[in-house]
Scaffold this motif. Structure first.
Motif, PDB file in Angstrom:
ATOM      1  N   HIS A 191       0.530  -1.146  -0.077  1.00 12.98           N
ATOM      2  CA  HIS A 191      -0.351  -0.134   0.159  1.00 12.98           C
ATOM      3  C   HIS A 191       0.251   1.331   0.091  1.00 12.98           C
ATOM      4  O   HIS A 191       0.319   2.105   0.897  1.00 12.98           O
ATOM      5  CB  HIS A 191      -1.173   0.685   1.349  1.00 12.98           C
ATOM      6  N   GLY A 192       1.050   1.227  -1.397  1.00  4.90           N
ATOM      7  CA  GLY A 192       2.336   2.477  -1.388  1.00  4.90           C
ATOM      8  C   GLY A 192       3.273   3.199  -0.770  1.00  4.90           C
ATOM      9  O   GLY A 192       3.589   1.305  -0.205  1.00  4.90           O
ATOM     10  N   PRO A 193       3.841   4.452  -0.964  1.00  2.00           N
ATOM     11  CA  PRO A 193       5.277   4.125  -0.272  1.00  2.00           C
ATOM     12  C   PRO A 193       5.219   4.568   0.667  1.00  2.00           C
ATOM     13  O   PRO A 193       6.556   4.454   1.757  1.00  2.00           O
ATOM     14  CB  PRO A 193       5.709   5.955  -0.562  1.00  2.00           C
ATOM     15  N   SER A 194       4.553   4.495   1.953  1.00  2.00           N
ATOM     16  CA  SER A 194       4.350   4.822   3.582  1.00  2.00           C
ATOM     17  C   SER A 194       5.206   3.419   4.409  1.00  2.00           C
ATOM     18  O   SER A 194       5.370   3.369   5.514  1.00  2.00           O
ATOM     19  CB  SER A 194       2.726   4.762   3.706  1.00  2.00           C
ATOM     20  N   ILE A 195       5.488   2.011   3.496  1.00  2.00           N
ATOM     21  CA  ILE A 195       5.708   1.029   4.297  1.00  2.00           C
ATOM     22  C   ILE A 195       7.230   1.783   4.245  1.00  2.00           C
ATOM     23  O   ILE A 195       7.126   0.779   5.181  1.00  2.00           O
ATOM     24  CB  ILE A 195       5.174  -0.401   3.026  1.00  2.00           C
ATOM     25  N   HIS A 196       7.371   2.336   2.587  1.00  2.00           N
ATOM     26  CA  HIS A 196       9.569   2.075   2.692  1.00  2.00           C
ATOM     27  C   HIS A 196       9.656   3.200   4.262  1.00  2.00           C
ATOM     28  O   HIS A 196      10.078   3.382   4.659  1.00  2.00           O
ATOM     29  CB  HIS A 196       9.823   2.621   1.742  1.00  2.00           C
ATOM     30  N   ARG A 197       8.521   4.071   4.142  1.00  2.00           N
ATOM     31  CA  ARG A 197       8.606   5.298   5.180  1.00  2.00           C
ATOM     32  C   ARG A 197       8.745   4.751   6.627  1.00  2.00           C
ATOM     33  O   ARG A 197       9.290   5.125   7.213  1.00  2.00           O
ATOM     34  CB  ARG A 197       7.364   6.058   5.169  1.00  2.00           C
ATOM     35  N   ALA A 198       7.523   3.957   6.575  1.00  2.00           N
ATOM     36  CA  ALA A 198       7.524   3.522   8.458  1.00  2.00           C
ATOM     37  C   ALA A 198       9.186   2.423   8.462  1.00  2.00           C
ATOM     38  O   ALA A 198       9.192   3.154   9.490  1.00  2.00           O
ATOM     39  CB  ALA A 198       6.730   2.374   8.200  1.00  2.00           C
ATOM     40  N   LEU A 199       9.761   1.911   7.417  1.00  2.00           N
ATOM     41  CA  LEU A 199      10.289   1.444   7.963  1.00  2.00           C
ATOM     42  C   LEU A 199      11.774   2.133   8.209  1.00  2.00           C
ATOM     43  O   LEU A 199      12.590   1.715   8.042  1.00  2.00           O
ATOM     44  CB  LEU A 199      10.634   0.213   7.116  1.00  2.00           C
ATOM     45  N   GLU A 200      12.250   3.193   7.264  1.00  2.00           N
ATOM     46  CA  GLU A 200      13.615   3.797   6.672  1.00  2.00           C
ATOM     47  C   GLU A 200      12.914   4.885   8.503  1.00  2.00           C
ATOM     48  O   GLU A 200      14.307   4.744   8.916  1.00  2.00           O
ATOM     49  CB  GLU A 200      13.009   5.208   6.343  1.00  2.00           C
ATOM     50  N   LEU A 201      12.039   5.127   8.809  1.00  2.00           N
ATOM     51  CA  LEU A 201      12.149   5.460  10.469  1.00  2.00           C
ATOM     52  C   LEU A 201      12.592   4.919  11.191  1.00  2.00           C
ATOM     53  O   LEU A 201      13.268   5.089  12.196  1.00  2.00           O
ATOM     54  CB  LEU A 201      10.538   5.218  10.401  1.00  2.00           C
ATOM     55  N   ALA A 202      12.560   3.733  11.438  1.00  2.00           N
ATOM     56  CA  ALA A 202      12.299   2.326  12.089  1.00  2.00           C
ATOM     57  C   ALA A 202      14.330   2.069  11.777  1.00  2.00           C
ATOM     58  O   ALA A 202      14.943   1.848  13.097  1.00  2.00           O
ATOM     59  CB  ALA A 202      12.115   1.251  12.147  1.00  2.00           C
ATOM     60  N   ARG A 203      14.695   1.526  10.760  1.00  4.20           N
ATOM     61  CA  ARG A 203      15.983   1.544  10.582  1.00  4.20           C
ATOM     62  C   ARG A 203      16.558   2.138   9.371  1.00  4.20           C
ATOM     63  O   ARG A 203      17.129   2.107   8.750  1.00  4.20           O
ATOM     64  CB  ARG A 203      15.705   0.194   9.975  1.00  4.20           C
ATOM     65  N   PRO A 204      16.906   3.548   9.903  1.00  4.21           N
ATOM     66  CA  PRO A 204      17.589   4.439   8.976  1.00  4.21           C
ATOM     67  C   PRO A 204      19.081   4.128   8.261  1.00  4.21           C
ATOM     68  O   PRO A 204      19.844   4.318   7.190  1.00  4.21           O
ATOM     69  CB  PRO A 204      17.342   5.739   9.650  1.00  4.21           C
TER      70      PRO A 204
END
Ligand SMILES: C[S@@+](CC[C@H](N)C(=O)[O-])C[C@H]1O[C@@H](n2cnc3c(N)ncnc32)[C@H](O)[C@@H]1O
Length: 277
Positions: free
Chosen positions: A99-112
């Motif tokens: 569902h869109g780029p938000s997954i990548h954003r969530a995982l980027e926040l968790a695991r920069p």
């Protein structure tokens, strides 16, 4: 020395052998809460606290390995798994519609720091048994979350995949257990456990999810729930009652819910202060 609350998660940095006890078990929880409000999803505060406590317990017991989530939506629960994953391990995310780029954003926040390998499995989870993961990750997963299709057929199929994939000391979590909207999920989980008792034992349920472990390892989780989980939840702002309201031979499962009658642990109606497991 405690790590600052913003420290990246994963195993503690190289410290003297006796220093692991100085690692702050609330590190991941604090970090997750810094950005959780920006993530859309159904994963509520008590379930977050419960996952965090169990994941810390696994870490403290040296239980390591890859993780898998079926049903990712916008990454709200996957982000907590990403925070807890050891560096250079794998997080498998299965969804038939990302569902869109938000997954990548969530995982980027968790695991920069990007020291975690994210493996996307695009497709219907009921086909997981013919995916490479079935062979490559056989009995390796430390944690698996089933939160995809909520039909009994799919939940049963996902549990079969979990039986292939879960490590001997891993935890299987199933969403919408005892949800009035999805009674078939409860039926599928209880039916599976009843007909395949060698695969999984249900050690805990509550806050919308079921928690299962391998029958040979389940005593470790039961002990943890009885002795430490209440305090671990309180440390995360959740005042809960852990109920163990019948004899182990009848059903060896704790229930967890909002604090009742001021009791952190509650036994059977006829023996409220006695916990047997
Ligand atoms: C309730 S959402 C997941 C929520 C997420 N775990 C969270 O807590 O933030 C369910 C997800 O399952 C996915 N899904 C539904 N049926 C599926 C199937 N058969 N195989 C794989 N994914 C499926 C949907 O696309 C959706 O993203």
């Amino acid at each position: 020395m405690n790590l600052p609350s913003t420290a990246p998660c994963g195993p503690a940095p190289a410290l003297p052998a006796n220093a692991e006890s100085a690692w702050d078990p609330l590190t991941c929880f604090r970090k997750y809460n810094e950005f959780a409000a920006s993530l859309e999803g159904w994963f509520g505060p008590p379930a977050i606290a419960l996952w965090d406590a169990l994941l810390v317990f696994q870490r403290e017991r040296g239980i390591r390995g890859p993780m898998l989530e079926i049903g990712v939506w916008r990454g709200r629960s996957a982000a907590l798994l990403a925070l807890h994953a050891e560096p250079n391990s794998k997080l498998f995310l299965c969804d038939y519609k990302f569902h869109g780029p938000s997954i990548h954003r969530a995982l980027e926040l968790a695991r920069p720091d990007k020291d975690l390998e994210l493996v996307r499995i695009d497709g219907d989870s009921t086909n997981l048994h013919v995916h490479d993961i079935a062979r490559e990750q056989f009995r390796k997963l430390r944690w698996m979350h089933i939160d995809g299709e909520h039909s009994a057929r799919a939940v049963t199929s996902d549990m079969r995949a979990a039986n292939t994939l879960l490590a001997p000391d891993g935890v299987l979590v199933i969403d919408d257990f005892f949800s009035w909207q999805y009674p078939q999920v409860t039926e599928a989980v209880l039916r599976y456990v009843r007909t395949q008792p060698e695969d999984f034992a249900l050690f805990l349920c509550g806050y919308n999810k079921a928690y299962l472990a391998r029958p040979h390892a389940v005593h470790r989780y039961l002990e943890y729930v009885a002795s430490d989980l209440g305090d671990a939840l309180a440390a995360r702002g959740v005042d809960a009652t852990l109920a163990k309201t019948t004899y182990p031979a009848e059903m060896n499962t704790f229930g967890v819910g909002p604090r009742r009658d001021g009791l952190a642990l509650r036994g059977p109606d006829w023996e409220e202060r006695t916990i047997r497991y």
